[in-house]
Design a protein around this motif. Structure first.
Motif, PDB file in Angstrom:
ATOM      1  N   LEU A  42      -2.859   0.052   4.113  1.00 42.54           N
ATOM      2  CA  LEU A  42      -2.984   0.140   5.568  1.00 42.54           C
ATOM      3  C   LEU A  42      -3.169  -1.233   6.201  1.00 42.54           C
ATOM      4  N   SER A  43      -2.612  -1.400   7.396  1.00 42.34           N
ATOM      5  CA  SER A  43      -2.874  -2.597   8.190  1.00 42.34           C
ATOM      6  C   SER A  43      -2.908  -2.215   9.666  1.00 42.34           C
ATOM      7  N   ASP A  44      -3.831  -2.834  10.431  1.00 40.51           N
ATOM      8  CA  ASP A  44      -4.002  -2.601  11.866  1.00 40.51           C
ATOM      9  C   ASP A  44      -4.406  -1.175  12.213  1.00 40.51           C
ATOM     10  N   PHE A  45      -5.103  -0.504  11.284  1.00 37.97           N
ATOM     11  CA  PHE A  45      -5.758   0.764  11.599  1.00 37.97           C
ATOM     12  C   PHE A  45      -7.259   0.489  11.660  1.00 37.97           C
ATOM     13  N   ASP A  46      -7.876   0.682  12.824  1.00 35.27           N
ATOM     14  CA  ASP A  46      -9.312   0.449  12.981  1.00 35.27           C
ATOM     15  C   ASP A  46     -10.105   1.584  12.345  1.00 35.27           C
ATOM     16  N   HIS A  47     -11.078   1.216  11.533  1.00 37.24           N
ATOM     17  CA  HIS A  47     -12.029   2.172  10.951  1.00 37.24           C
ATOM     18  C   HIS A  47     -11.349   3.231  10.096  1.00 37.24           C
ATOM     19  N   LEU A  48     -10.221   2.920   9.511  1.00 32.62           N
ATOM     20  CA  LEU A  48      -9.527   3.877   8.656  1.00 32.62           C
ATOM     21  C   LEU A  48      -9.338   3.283   7.269  1.00 32.62           C
ATOM     22  N   SER A  49      -9.617   4.083   6.253  1.00 34.11           N
ATOM     23  CA  SER A  49      -9.375   3.673   4.881  1.00 34.11           C
ATOM     24  C   SER A  49      -8.695   4.816   4.138  1.00 34.11           C
ATOM     25  N   SER A  50      -8.028   4.474   3.052  1.00 30.22           N
ATOM     26  CA  SER A  50      -7.300   5.458   2.253  1.00 30.22           C
ATOM     27  C   SER A  50      -7.677   5.267   0.790  1.00 30.22           C
ATOM     28  N   LYS A  51      -8.179   6.329   0.168  1.00 30.30           N
ATOM     29  CA  LYS A  51      -8.621   6.252  -1.215  1.00 30.30           C
ATOM     30  C   LYS A  51      -7.778   7.168  -2.093  1.00 30.30           C
ATOM     31  N   MET A  52      -7.559   6.731  -3.334  1.00 33.92           N
ATOM     32  CA  MET A  52      -6.693   7.456  -4.249  1.00 33.92           C
ATOM     33  C   MET A  52      -7.297   8.786  -4.689  1.00 33.92           C
ATOM     34  N   LYS A  53      -6.402   9.788  -4.794  1.00 36.18           N
ATOM     35  CA  LYS A  53      -6.729  11.062  -5.413  1.00 36.18           C
ATOM     36  C   LYS A  53      -5.588  11.421  -6.373  1.00 36.18           C
ATOM     37  N   ALA A  54      -5.846  12.370  -7.261  1.00 40.32           N
ATOM     38  CA  ALA A  54      -4.897  12.680  -8.329  1.00 40.32           C
ATOM     39  C   ALA A  54      -3.949  13.809  -7.958  1.00 40.32           C
ATOM     40  N   GLY A  55      -2.761  13.760  -8.555  1.00 38.26           N
ATOM     41  CA  GLY A  55      -1.769  14.810  -8.409  1.00 38.26           C
ATOM     42  C   GLY A  55      -0.776  14.731  -9.560  1.00 38.26           C
ATOM     43  N   PRO A  56       0.120  15.730  -9.705  1.00 37.40           N
ATOM     44  CA  PRO A  56       1.075  15.739 -10.812  1.00 37.40           C
ATOM     45  C   PRO A  56       2.466  15.243 -10.429  1.00 37.40           C
ATOM     46  N   ASN A  57       3.186  14.706 -11.409  1.00 40.57           N
ATOM     47  CA  ASN A  57       4.618  14.402 -11.343  1.00 40.57           C
ATOM     48  C   ASN A  57       5.319  15.165 -12.460  1.00 40.57           C
ATOM     49  N   LEU A  58       6.526  15.635 -12.206  1.00 37.66           N
ATOM     50  CA  LEU A  58       7.314  16.292 -13.243  1.00 37.66           C
ATOM     51  C   LEU A  58       8.781  15.964 -13.007  1.00 37.66           C
ATOM     52  N   GLY A  59       9.480  15.553 -14.059  1.00 35.02           N
ATOM     53  CA  GLY A  59      10.882  15.209 -13.868  1.00 35.02           C
ATOM     54  C   GLY A  59      11.589  14.876 -15.163  1.00 35.02           C
ATOM     55  N   GLY A  60      12.735  14.217 -15.021  1.00 34.83           N
ATOM     56  CA  GLY A  60      13.534  13.849 -16.174  1.00 34.83           C
ATOM     57  C   GLY A  60      14.145  12.476 -15.995  1.00 34.83           C
ATOM     58  N   PHE A  61      14.745  11.966 -17.072  1.00 32.61           N
ATOM     59  CA  PHE A  61      15.328  10.629 -17.021  1.00 32.61           C
ATOM     60  C   PHE A  61      16.563  10.563 -17.912  1.00 32.61           C
ATOM     61  N   MET A  62      17.349   9.540 -17.689  1.00 31.21           N
ATOM     62  CA  MET A  62      18.499   9.217 -18.535  1.00 31.21           C
ATOM     63  C   MET A  62      18.406   7.740 -18.876  1.00 31.21           C
ATOM     64  N   ARG A  63      18.541   7.405 -20.144  1.00 29.23           N
ATOM     65  CA  ARG A  63      18.491   6.011 -20.566  1.00 29.23           C
ATOM     66  C   ARG A  63      19.852   5.597 -21.122  1.00 29.23           C
ATOM     67  N   VAL A  64      20.417   4.566 -20.512  1.00 30.73           N
ATOM     68  CA  VAL A  64      21.700   4.021 -20.951  1.00 30.73           C
ATOM     69  C   VAL A  64      21.416   2.700 -21.655  1.00 30.73           C
ATOM     70  N   GLU A  65      21.566   2.676 -22.976  1.00 30.76           N
ATOM     71  CA  GLU A  65      21.238   1.485 -23.763  1.00 30.76           C
ATOM     72  C   GLU A  65      22.450   0.559 -23.822  1.00 30.76           C
ATOM     73  N   LEU A  66      22.440  -0.461 -22.989  1.00 30.98           N
ATOM     74  CA  LEU A  66      23.536  -1.409 -22.930  1.00 30.98           C
ATOM     75  C   LEU A  66      23.459  -2.450 -24.042  1.00 30.98           C
ATOM     76  N   HIS A  67      22.258  -2.583 -24.602  1.00 30.15           N
ATOM     77  CA  HIS A  67      22.019  -3.558 -25.673  1.00 30.15           C
ATOM     78  C   HIS A  67      20.762  -3.112 -26.400  1.00 30.15           C
ATOM     79  N   ASP A  68      20.558  -3.608 -27.615  1.00 28.99           N
ATOM     80  CA  ASP A  68      19.333  -3.263 -28.345  1.00 28.99           C
ATOM     81  C   ASP A  68      18.083  -3.629 -27.562  1.00 28.99           C
ATOM     82  N   ASN A  69      18.203  -4.656 -26.722  1.00 25.41           N
ATOM     83  CA  ASN A  69      17.037  -5.138 -25.983  1.00 25.41           C
ATOM     84  C   ASN A  69      17.127  -4.920 -24.479  1.00 25.41           C
TER      85      ASN A  69
END
Length: 213
Positions: A42-69
């Protein structure tokens, strides 16, 4: 419109990259489940703060190996995020459902038991639903022809992990948004004492496991 253009461009780049990959290039698929800790920078919000809370992520991925590294890893994940919003003596909870499409450029180092990997890349996000719980404000409902909060996000992410030979992965990541989520937040700015220059950008830490097929 600009956010939609970014999304289309990112998807197009992924498609072009995949179709141009040599047939001998290994391509792997996988799934991920994570816990996220999220709040707002946050910036330029008077008297406001934001604190972290937990939640879930679920998904998938694809990996394209262009090289060993070196590899390219696009992902698609669906998330539920919480953040505690504190304004003077009042507290409220920000809640959001949405999806993200990150694309990581990864460096890799193989070991006897598996694979270390780490890298960074851009992401595009889209919110499906967002609200402030106690104030009962639907942040994606139009007010005077505008939605109070920006549905679209764009930013950069970091990814670090280890993959065992079995395919099991341990992952950690960090993402921060570059788009001002409070760009159209006039009504909410008045509620939480924000100036016309107030900015609200996303910030998320992710930890979890995955499996590469």
């Amino acid at each position: 419109m600009k956010k939609k253009t970014i999304l289309v461009s990112l998807v197009t780049l992924i498609t072009i990259g995949i179709t141009s990959v040599n047939a001998q290039t290994p391509i792997y698929w996988g799934v991920k489940g994570e816990m996220n800790l999220s709040n707002f920078l946050l910036s330029d919000f008077d008297h406001l703060s934001s604190k972290m809370k937990a939640g879930p992520n679920l998904g998938g991925f694809m990996r394209v190996e262009l090289h060993d590294n070196f590899a390219i890893q696009p992902e698609l994940s669906f998330f539920y995020r919480n953040a505690k919003m504190e304004a003077l003596s009042e507290d409220d909870t920000f809640k959001q459902w949405g999806m993200q499409l990150p694309v990581y450029a990864l460096g890799q180092y193989r070991t006897y038991n598996g694979l270390f990997y780490g890298g960074m890349g851009p992401f595009v996000g889209l919110g499906f639903d967002a609200n402030l719980d106690d104030l009962d404000i639907d942040l994606y409902k139009e007010v005077a022809g505008k939605t109070p909060m920006n549905r679209w996000d764009f930013g950069l992410g970091l990814l670090l992990g280890y993959e065992f030979n079995s395919g099991l992965q341990l992952n950690a990541g960090y993402q921060f948004g570059l788009v001002n989520q409070a760009d159209e937040l006039t009504a909410l700015k008045n509620v939480i004492n924000g100036s016309d220059d107030a900015k609200m950008r996303t910030q998320t830490v992710n930890v979890g496991i995955g499996y590469r097929f």
